[in-house]
Write an enzyme that holds these catalytic residues in place. Structure first.
Site, PDB file in Angstrom:
ATOM      1  N   CYS A  14      -4.094   3.233   0.651  1.00  0.00           N
ATOM      2  CA  CYS A  14      -2.984   4.184   0.718  1.00  0.00           C
ATOM      3  C   CYS A  14      -3.236   5.405  -0.178  1.00  0.00           C
ATOM      4  O   CYS A  14      -2.788   6.515   0.144  1.00  0.00           O
ATOM      5  CB  CYS A  14      -1.678   3.503   0.337  1.00  0.00           C
ATOM      6  SG  CYS A  14      -1.722   2.667  -1.264  1.00  0.00           S
ATOM      7  N   HIS A 121       1.548   1.389  -3.945  1.00  0.00           N
ATOM      8  CA  HIS A 121       1.548   2.113  -2.659  1.00  0.00           C
ATOM      9  C   HIS A 121       1.812   3.591  -2.927  1.00  0.00           C
ATOM     10  O   HIS A 121       2.742   3.960  -3.653  1.00  0.00           O
ATOM     11  CB  HIS A 121       2.602   1.563  -1.713  1.00  0.00           C
ATOM     12  CG  HIS A 121       2.649   2.304  -0.393  1.00  0.00           C
ATOM     13  ND1 HIS A 121       1.618   2.269   0.511  1.00  0.00           N
ATOM     14  CD2 HIS A 121       3.605   3.130   0.138  1.00  0.00           C
ATOM     15  CE1 HIS A 121       1.916   3.020   1.549  1.00  0.00           C
ATOM     16  NE2 HIS A 121       3.117   3.558   1.350  1.00  0.00           N
ATOM     17  N   ASN A 136       3.983   9.358   5.035  1.00  0.00           N
ATOM     18  CA  ASN A 136       3.697   7.979   4.631  1.00  0.00           C
ATOM     19  C   ASN A 136       2.747   7.335   5.636  1.00  0.00           C
ATOM     20  O   ASN A 136       2.989   7.361   6.856  1.00  0.00           O
ATOM     21  CB  ASN A 136       5.005   7.183   4.555  1.00  0.00           C
ATOM     22  CG  ASN A 136       4.845   5.876   3.814  1.00  0.00           C
ATOM     23  OD1 ASN A 136       3.761   5.293   3.777  1.00  0.00           O
ATOM     24  ND2 ASN A 136       5.924   5.399   3.232  1.00  0.00           N
TER      25      ASN A 136
END
Length: 350
Positions: A14, A121, A136
């Site tokens: 991520c 994250h 995202n």
């Protein structure tokens, strides 16, 4: 929307997806970020060695794994900050007292981008053109955020435990920024989370599950309607039976004279037992007709002799004579009333 660069989540990369979405191109790979993490580990090792390589602190530091990256794809905030420094970009904590942070809290639309982190994250929120987008990597695509909703969106992230960093400096130019300045994006359907079922087989299975649920609900409603109808039918039959038992029979019809005679009889006399039996057993129409003819013949022949020796006989004889006189006198009583009285008297004679 197609011009916006967006990487979907792969493994635990991520941080890589966040940086590339922020810069709007595939500038960093996992290998590049791992190299940055290795350089950071070497710097920290050199600083710890200044106190002596034989110290316990240095030995414990050597034995511990790296805090900057691991094999799963995790990268620390130091790695991300070091990667951004290549582009002359800095990170400012959103909740700090830095003047930039104070200005951002008053009006976040004046900024250019934010990086958000929660439990390892990372994702970014960036301004492209005059619009804001949530980039995202856990989403199937960019999510449009209105300018009026941006402050509320950041506040909600803080309440959920996210750490927010303001990106300062000049971001590299990109095609999406130029196109969206000319033609703003319109989003009718929001992107879904990648954890949700996609189309195809999963979508077909979901449709089948919905159809099964609808069928089960229809069967349940149908069963309730049938049970309701059955209960209503049973109630109607019960009421019908109750009404049938309430209909009077010929054995329960008696004249006033018969009632008075019954009241005069003692409860323990032998005559009371046949009377109760006569109420339970209904004579046939032929027997009633024969008894009525016999009674009328006796009336025409001169009456029935009274039973001597009891008040019951006297009462019965008087009632018979009065009934016969009434029948001979003419039209005072209707034929149905005469028939009922004749039947009651014939039952007493029997």
């Amino acid at each position: 929307m197609e011009s916006i660069f967006h990487e979907k989540q792969e493994g635990s990369l991520c941080a890589q997806h966040c940086l590339n979405a922020l810069l709007q191109n595939q500038y960093f790979s996992a290998v590049d970020l791992a190299q940055i993490g290795t350089r950071l580990d070497e710097r920290e090792r050199d600083r710890m060695a200044e106190g002596g390589v034989a110290t316990n602190e240095y030995q414990r530091f050597i034995e511990q794994p790296s805090n900057n990256y691991d094999d799963s794809g995790f990268f620390s905030v130091q790695v991300i900050s070091e990667a951004l420094s290549v582009w002359s970009l800095d990170m400012v904590l959103y909740n700090s007292q830095n003047p930039v942070a104070v200005q951002a809290r008053e009006d976040p639309t004046q900024m250019t981008a934010f990086i958000c982190n929660y439990h390892q994250h990372w994702f970014c929120v960036r301004k492209l053109g005059e619009q804001w987008f949530n980039l995202n990597s856990l989403l199937s695509g960019p999510e449009l955020i209105s300018s009026t909703y941006l402050a509320l969106f950041l506040t909600q992230l803080q309440q959920e435990g996210y750490s927010i960093f303001i990106i300062t400096g000049s971001l590299p130019s990109c095609e999406a920024d130029q196109l969206l300045r000319l033609m703003p994006a319109v989003q009718t359907v929001k992107p879904r989370l990648l954890t949700e079922k996609e189309g195809g087989i999963d979508g077909a299975e979901g449709a089948e599950d919905d159809e099964d649920d609808a069928l089960k609900e229809a069967l349940r409603v149908s069963k309730e309607m049938i049970e309701h109808d059955d209960s209503a039918l049973q109630q109607a039959l019960q009421m019908s039976l109750e009404g049938y038992h309430m209909v009077p029979t010929f054995s329960n019809i008696s004249s006033p004279q018969t009632n008075s005679a019954n009241k005069a009889k003692p409860s323990g006399s032998a005559d009371s037992e046949p009377a109760s039996c006569s109420r339970d057993v209904q004579p046939s129409p032929e027997e009633l007709r024969q008894k009525r003819l016999a009674f009328l013949e006796r009336q025409q022949a001169g009456g029935v002799e009274p039973v001597r020796g009891s008040s019951e006989g006297e009462s019965t004889d008087k009632s018979e004579n009065s009934s016969a006189g009434t029948e001979q006198s003419g039209e005072e009583l209707s034929e149905e009333e005469l028939l009922q009285r004749a039947i009651a008297m014939s039952m007493e004679q029997s």
